[in-house]
Scaffold this active site. Structure first.
Site: not given
Length: 357
Positions: A101, A197
């Site tokens: 990410c 997440c």
């Protein structure tokens, strides 16, 4: 400078944005929408990309007094992070999605877009520091070692580090929360995000089975003798001891550990704790956070988990792969993890572990 402040909705990114404004920079706040359907992701402050987080980020920007926007990065996040996570597990490796990410979203897509819009860089709430040296801007550990995030930032290139600003690297988390309260930020006591997440339930194995299937296969010992059955080889990780469900105990009652995952044959290999020991590792796709590593053996430290201990080693680059020879044996190292090399508190570079011995 003109800066983009990446605001996740947490206390760290809010204080980072406020400090950037206080330092005299022209700042706009940006929250990254990482899912086309945010309800699929975590809720209640457990992740960093929920609807609640976007609202918290907007309120923080209002208090700080900066413009605020939401950028749709759902497609980039799915392709660069979620699909990479699935592909790595399907190959029997154990990836770290936070590194991907940072690499592909927060400091590649966002920084590229910011520069295209005329901004000079990106501000984040990561706990890390940068220093200006004769060789350029270098990446270093944060003062608060318990919160240091230099490991997950080790995928940044020299060019990305040049455009990154980390205002929190010289402060402890306790003091950041105090500062947030003094600034009137409602997120001052908001819990830190944790876990992955995009896995809503927190059940990584179940999430993987839903997407990769649950094809059963054998669990074997080092001799190839079947001693159990698994429900998807990719749901296991190197060094795992619990939840194996073995049907044949060892003679002395000692536990077995996962030694190897073989996705082609859909087999999980287990053995003794001692058989987990490795003394060297090789990493592919290296990224240098400063001067490139050479073929000359160099003393330093290698870290293989986000909050793990940095281990003394000798490292070198063979022109394709990064190598590290440990001073002492290490147990339970999985391929797919990142090996991050440090020179003291400076991040030298990183690579994805592809082989251990």
């Amino acid at each position: 400078m003109k800066l983009i402040a990446a605001m996740s909705g947490g206390v760290d990114s809010a204080v980072a944005a406020a400090r950037a404004v206080e330092a005299g920079h022209e700042v706009i706040g940006v929250h990254l929408a990482l899912s086309a359907n945010p309800q699929k992701y975590r809720s209640g402050a457990r992740g960093c990309c929920t609807i609640e987080d976007s609202h918290d980020a907007r309120r923080a920007a209002d208090v700080i007094g900066i413009p605020f926007y939401i950028w749709d990065m759902a497609e980039e996040f799915h392709d660069g992070v979620v699909e990479d996570f699935l592909a790595e597990y399907a190959q029997g490796r154990t990836p770290n999605p936070c590194l991907r990410c940072n690499e592909k979203i927060k400091f590649a897509a966002v920084l590229d877009r910011a520069r295209a819009m005329g901004f000079d860089g990106v501000v984040t709430g990561h706990y890390a520091r940068t220093e200006i040296t004769p060789e350029g801007k270098t990446l270093h550990r944060a003062i608060d070692i318990s919160k240091d995030q230099s490991y997950v930032l080790s995928v940044l290139t020299v060019e990305q580090i040049a455009g990154a600003i980390f205002p929190l690297g010289d402060t402890t988390k306790v003091d950041i929360r105090k500062e947030a309260a003094e600034r009137g930020l409602a997120v001052a006591e908001k819990p830190d995000s944790h876990d992955i997440c995009f896995v809503p339930s927190g059940d990584n194995a179940g999430w993987l089975r839903d997407r990769l299937g649950s094809e059963t296969g054998p669990i074997v010992d080092q001799s190839g003798t079947k001693i159990g059955e698994h429900k998807g080889a990719y749901t296991y990780t190197i060094g795992q001891r619990k939840g194996l469900g073995l049907t044949v105990p060892t003679i002395d009652g000692s536990p077995r550990f996962v030694l190897k995952i073989e996705p082609v044959s859909n087999t999980v290999v287990v053995g003794s704790r001692e058989e987990l020991a490795i003394t060297s590792m090789k990493g592919e796709r290296p990224v240098w956070c400063g001067v490139a590593v050479t073929s000359t053996p160099t003393r330093g430290f290698v870290q293989i988990r986000a909050h793990g201990q940095a281990l003394p080693c000798t490292y070198f680059f063979d022109g394709t792969n990064l190598h590290a020879q440990l001073d002492e044996a290490l147990l339970g190292l999985a391929t797919g993890q990142a090996m991050v090399i440090y020179d003291g508190d400076r991040v030298v570079g990183s690579a994805t572990i592809c082989e251990t011995n």
